[in-house]
Design a protein around this motif. Structure first.
Motif, PDB file in Angstrom:
ATOM      1  N   ILE A 164      -2.141   3.251  -9.096  1.00  0.00           N
ATOM      2  CA  ILE A 164      -2.329   1.833  -8.716  1.00  0.00           C
ATOM      3  C   ILE A 164      -1.026   1.289  -8.112  1.00  0.00           C
ATOM      4  O   ILE A 164      -1.042   0.794  -6.978  1.00  0.00           O
ATOM      5  N   PRO A 165       0.116   1.413  -8.805  1.00  0.00           N
ATOM      6  CA  PRO A 165       1.350   0.979  -8.123  1.00  0.00           C
ATOM      7  C   PRO A 165       1.679   1.805  -6.883  1.00  0.00           C
ATOM      8  O   PRO A 165       2.271   1.273  -5.939  1.00  0.00           O
ATOM      9  N   VAL A 166       1.283   3.078  -6.854  1.00  0.00           N
ATOM     10  CA  VAL A 166       1.565   3.878  -5.645  1.00  0.00           C
ATOM     11  C   VAL A 166       0.792   3.298  -4.456  1.00  0.00           C
ATOM     12  O   VAL A 166       1.344   3.072  -3.378  1.00  0.00           O
ATOM     13  N   MET A 167      -0.492   3.007  -4.661  1.00  0.00           N
ATOM     14  CA  MET A 167      -1.287   2.446  -3.554  1.00  0.00           C
ATOM     15  C   MET A 167      -0.767   1.057  -3.180  1.00  0.00           C
ATOM     16  O   MET A 167      -0.743   0.693  -1.997  1.00  0.00           O
ATOM     17  N   THR A 168      -0.329   0.306  -4.167  1.00  0.00           N
ATOM     18  CA  THR A 168       0.259  -1.008  -3.898  1.00  0.00           C
ATOM     19  C   THR A 168       1.483  -0.842  -2.987  1.00  0.00           C
ATOM     20  O   THR A 168       1.658  -1.589  -2.011  1.00  0.00           O
ATOM     21  N   GLY A 169       2.305   0.147  -3.276  1.00  0.00           N
ATOM     22  CA  GLY A 169       3.491   0.411  -2.455  1.00  0.00           C
ATOM     23  C   GLY A 169       3.120   0.817  -1.040  1.00  0.00           C
ATOM     24  O   GLY A 169       3.748   0.384  -0.067  1.00  0.00           O
ATOM     25  N   ILE A 170       2.073   1.634  -0.930  1.00  0.00           N
ATOM     26  CA  ILE A 170       1.615   2.065   0.403  1.00  0.00           C
ATOM     27  C   ILE A 170       1.197   0.838   1.211  1.00  0.00           C
ATOM     28  O   ILE A 170       1.523   0.689   2.392  1.00  0.00           O
ATOM     29  N   LEU A 171       0.502  -0.080   0.553  1.00  0.00           N
ATOM     30  CA  LEU A 171      -0.004  -1.258   1.268  1.00  0.00           C
ATOM     31  C   LEU A 171       1.122  -2.222   1.634  1.00  0.00           C
ATOM     32  O   LEU A 171       1.085  -2.857   2.689  1.00  0.00           O
ATOM     33  N   LEU A 172       2.126  -2.294   0.786  1.00  0.00           N
ATOM     34  CA  LEU A 172       3.287  -3.130   1.118  1.00  0.00           C
ATOM     35  C   LEU A 172       4.009  -2.520   2.329  1.00  0.00           C
ATOM     36  O   LEU A 172       4.380  -3.233   3.271  1.00  0.00           O
ATOM     37  N   GLY A 173       4.154  -1.188   2.309  1.00  0.00           N
ATOM     38  CA  GLY A 173       4.778  -0.491   3.438  1.00  0.00           C
ATOM     39  C   GLY A 173       3.982  -0.706   4.716  1.00  0.00           C
ATOM     40  O   GLY A 173       4.546  -0.974   5.778  1.00  0.00           O
ATOM     41  N   ARG A 175       2.041  -3.175   5.430  1.00  0.00           N
ATOM     42  CA  ARG A 175       2.213  -4.563   5.904  1.00  0.00           C
ATOM     43  C   ARG A 175       3.527  -4.696   6.662  1.00  0.00           C
ATOM     44  O   ARG A 175       3.588  -5.330   7.718  1.00  0.00           O
ATOM     45  N   MET A 176       4.569  -4.085   6.140  1.00  0.00           N
ATOM     46  CA  MET A 176       5.876  -4.180   6.809  1.00  0.00           C
ATOM     47  C   MET A 176       5.839  -3.496   8.176  1.00  0.00           C
ATOM     48  O   MET A 176       6.543  -3.891   9.093  1.00  0.00           O
ATOM     49  N   GLN A 177       4.973  -2.480   8.299  1.00  0.00           N
ATOM     50  CA  GLN A 177       4.833  -1.790   9.593  1.00  0.00           C
ATOM     51  C   GLN A 177       3.737  -2.430  10.447  1.00  0.00           C
ATOM     52  O   GLN A 177       3.355  -1.880  11.481  1.00  0.00           O
ATOM     53  N   GLU A 178       3.221  -3.549   9.984  1.00  0.00           N
ATOM     54  CA  GLU A 178       2.161  -4.306  10.684  1.00  0.00           C
ATOM     55  C   GLU A 178       0.921  -3.455  10.929  1.00  0.00           C
ATOM     56  O   GLU A 178       0.297  -3.522  11.985  1.00  0.00           O
ATOM     57  N   LYS A 179       0.589  -2.633   9.960  1.00  0.00           N
ATOM     58  CA  LYS A 179      -0.649  -1.837  10.047  1.00  0.00           C
ATOM     59  C   LYS A 179      -1.732  -2.553   9.265  1.00  0.00           C
ATOM     60  O   LYS A 179      -1.494  -3.010   8.145  1.00  0.00           O
ATOM     61  N   ARG A 208      -0.576 -10.540  -2.557  1.00  0.00           N
ATOM     62  CA  ARG A 208      -1.837 -10.611  -1.787  1.00  0.00           C
ATOM     63  C   ARG A 208      -2.022  -9.384  -0.895  1.00  0.00           C
ATOM     64  O   ARG A 208      -2.358  -9.476   0.295  1.00  0.00           O
ATOM     65  N   LEU A 209      -1.832  -8.224  -1.483  1.00  0.00           N
ATOM     66  CA  LEU A 209      -2.003  -6.984  -0.724  1.00  0.00           C
ATOM     67  C   LEU A 209      -3.473  -6.584  -0.699  1.00  0.00           C
ATOM     68  O   LEU A 209      -4.214  -6.885  -1.639  1.00  0.00           O
ATOM     69  N   PRO A 210      -3.897  -5.903   0.359  1.00  0.00           N
ATOM     70  CA  PRO A 210      -5.324  -5.542   0.492  1.00  0.00           C
ATOM     71  C   PRO A 210      -5.709  -4.335  -0.376  1.00  0.00           C
ATOM     72  O   PRO A 210      -6.126  -3.293   0.122  1.00  0.00           O
ATOM     73  N   LEU A 211      -5.547  -4.494  -1.682  1.00  0.00           N
ATOM     74  CA  LEU A 211      -5.838  -3.409  -2.635  1.00  0.00           C
ATOM     75  C   LEU A 211      -7.197  -3.648  -3.281  1.00  0.00           C
ATOM     76  O   LEU A 211      -7.468  -4.731  -3.809  1.00  0.00           O
ATOM     77  N   ILE A 212      -8.031  -2.627  -3.241  1.00  0.00           N
ATOM     78  CA  ILE A 212      -9.320  -2.702  -3.944  1.00  0.00           C
ATOM     79  C   ILE A 212      -9.281  -1.635  -5.032  1.00  0.00           C
ATOM     80  O   ILE A 212      -9.006  -0.467  -4.744  1.00  0.00           O
ATOM     81  N   VAL A 213      -9.522  -2.064  -6.248  1.00  0.00           N
ATOM     82  CA  VAL A 213      -9.526  -1.098  -7.350  1.00  0.00           C
ATOM     83  C   VAL A 213     -10.943  -1.003  -7.898  1.00  0.00           C
ATOM     84  O   VAL A 213     -11.573  -2.015  -8.199  1.00  0.00           O
ATOM     85  N   ILE A 214     -11.431   0.226  -7.975  1.00  0.00           N
ATOM     86  CA  ILE A 214     -12.748   0.462  -8.574  1.00  0.00           C
ATOM     87  C   ILE A 214     -12.513   1.020  -9.967  1.00  0.00           C
ATOM     88  O   ILE A 214     -11.999   2.143 -10.115  1.00  0.00           O
ATOM     89  N   ALA A 215     -12.857   0.239 -10.968  1.00  0.00           N
ATOM     90  CA  ALA A 215     -12.717   0.692 -12.355  1.00  0.00           C
ATOM     91  C   ALA A 215     -14.065   1.262 -12.793  1.00  0.00           C
ATOM     92  O   ALA A 215     -15.066   0.557 -12.815  1.00  0.00           O
ATOM     93  N   GLU A 216     -14.069   2.554 -13.114  1.00  0.00           N
ATOM     94  CA  GLU A 216     -15.325   3.250 -13.424  1.00  0.00           C
ATOM     95  C   GLU A 216     -15.586   3.219 -14.925  1.00  0.00           C
ATOM     96  O   GLU A 216     -14.945   3.950 -15.676  1.00  0.00           O
ATOM     97  N   TYR A 217     -16.487   2.321 -15.307  1.00  0.00           N
ATOM     98  CA  TYR A 217     -16.881   2.219 -16.715  1.00  0.00           C
ATOM     99  C   TYR A 217     -17.950   3.291 -16.950  1.00  0.00           C
ATOM    100  O   TYR A 217     -19.142   3.070 -16.758  1.00  0.00           O
ATOM    101  N   ASN A 218     -17.476   4.487 -17.359  1.00  0.00           N
ATOM    102  CA  ASN A 218     -18.439   5.580 -17.550  1.00  0.00           C
ATOM    103  C   ASN A 218     -18.636   5.898 -19.038  1.00  0.00           C
ATOM    104  O   ASN A 218     -19.058   6.968 -19.409  1.00  0.00           O
TER     105      ASN A 218
END
Ligand SMILES: Cc1ncc(C[n+]2csc(CCOP(=O)(O)OP(=O)(O)O)c2C)c(N)n1
Ligand SMILES: [Mg+2]
Length: 379
Positions: A164-173, A175-179, A208-218
């Motif tokens: 989760i923090p890894v994907m958050t970091g990817i999205l912050l990166g 954003r900084m690269q305007e992707k 406000r990063l574009p992160l979607i987390v799917i929590a699988e209640y299995n």
């Protein structure tokens, strides 16, 4: 309640934000069915017939690839454990289908279906499970533990919650690269109780990063029922703690999973921030193939198999809505089986990796030479 003043990150000006109201959508949540009624899928969809049949193909591919892996495991050809997503294939397939090719995902072990939607081929999964040289990690790691940056596929590490923090970091990166990309991270009910999950979610929410987390209640983490490791009834209630919207979705309805994720993707891509989706589903197999599930109450697995199988439900939908005939579905399944036969043969014919290969690809070899113990390599 008073409005709070917040700083606008771009302009630096203060703006007013109303107090957070819990926003949890249950439109696509599981619904009770009447006695004798057979579950199907929601009709409320924007998907074309062609797309629906593509979803069917991915569902069958996931289930049949896993069955073949079990087969190989019983022949002792697999290295390590085998993790099934039996009964929860719709969550991974439906959600990943809502992404654009340049969006990013990070799956967990029950999300093989999302890997296929992202363009991973069955042959890569077979070779990976058998630790073969032609597999994506060249025999260095197993199952879904590999990555392809160019496909937006971030291989998970084993530590639950950390992606989760890894994907958050990817999205912050990004954003900084305007992707303009969205990131989808999957997490289990057990993994959603880790500290890393909270820290990652919180940071994505406040930025406000574009992160979607799917929590699988299995219903289980290893042998622990979800009710014994969290006091919340619905994992999505935690969205309120981060100040983000949440959805509960019927994780065994592939169309519902697609529609909910599509809405979350629209929201995230518009720059409005992170979203938490809870998929209600059920793990019909043990944690891995070695797990005999003796801790499961009698009749529970059989109930889900008989009344709430995602593929049976989708087949019913496709036939009832006259989107496909039985013959058409059989034709799709036959195509999937052919592909699996071909790809598992390819993977079996791969050599095992050379031992020296283990020192390459640990660090980026264009920067750091595979330098440790060079004498061993040279001799
Ligand atoms: C931080 C951490 N703690 C424990 C483990 C061991 N472990 C691996 S999978 C698993 C259960 C995961 O359950 P859940 O998150 O519900 O996912 P599911 O297997 O149900 O898909 C555990 C405890 C781990 N990998 N990482
Ligand atoms: Mg679980």
């Amino acid at each position: 309640m008073p409005e709070e003043k917040t700083q606008n990150r771009k302009s630096g000006q203060q703006r007013r934000r109303p107090p957070f109201q819990m926003r949890i959508s249950t439109k696509y949540a599981p619904r009770k069915v009447a006695d004798g009624e057979t579950r199907s899928c929601t009709k409320d969809t924007s998907l074309t017939h062609e797309q629906l049949l593509e979803l069917y193909r991915y569902l069958k591919l996931t289930r049949l690839v896993e069955e073949r892996i079990v087969n190989l495991y019983r022949q002792t050809k697999v290295v390590g454990g085998v993790y099934r997503s039996l009964g929860q294939e719709a969550t991974a397939v439906g959600s990943a289908y809502a992404l654009r090719p340049d969006d990013f995902i990070t799956p967990i072990i029950r999300d093989l279906g999302a890997c296929f939607v992202k363009g991973i081929r069955p042959r890569e999964i077979f070779a990976q499970y058998m630790a073969k040289a032609w597999g994506p990690s060249g025999g260095k790691d197993l199952n879904v533990h590999f990555g392809y940056m160019d496909k937006g596929f971030i291989g998970p590490i084993s530590h639950l919650g950390d992606m989760i923090p890894v994907m958050t970091g990817i999205l912050l990166g990004a954003r900084m690269q305007e992707k303009d990309i969205v990131g989808l991270a999957y997490i289990g009910d057990g993994g959603a109780s880790t500290g890393a999950f909270y820290e990652g979610m919180n940071f994505a929410a406040v930025q406000r990063l574009p992160l979607i987390v799917i929590a699988e209640y299995n219903h289980y983490a290893y042998s622990t029922p979800t009710s014994m490791q969290t006091a919340v009834r619905n994992l999505v209630e935690r969205a309120a703690a981060f100040g983000i919207p949440g959805y509960i979705v019927d994780g065994n309805d592939v169309i519902a999973c697609y529609e909910v994720t599509r809405q979350a993707v629209d929201y995230a891509r518009k720059g409005r921030g992170a979203v938490l989706i809870e998929a209600k589903t059920y793990r019909r197999k043990g944690h891995a193939e070695h797990d005999d599930q003796r801790y499961i109450p009698e009749g529970e697995i059989e109930y889900w198999q008989k009344h709430n199988d995602p593929i049976d439900r989708f087949e019913k939908f496709l036939l009832d809505q006259k989107i496909a005939t039985k013959e058409k579905l059989e034709e799709i399944t036959a195509g999937v089986t052919r592909e699996i036969d071909e790809d598992s043969e390819w993977a079996e014919s791969s050599p095992m990796p050379e031992p020296e290969g283990a020192v390459y690809g640990v660090f980026d070899n264009s920067i750091v030479a595979p330098a440790f113990r060079p004498k061993v390599l040279e001799s």
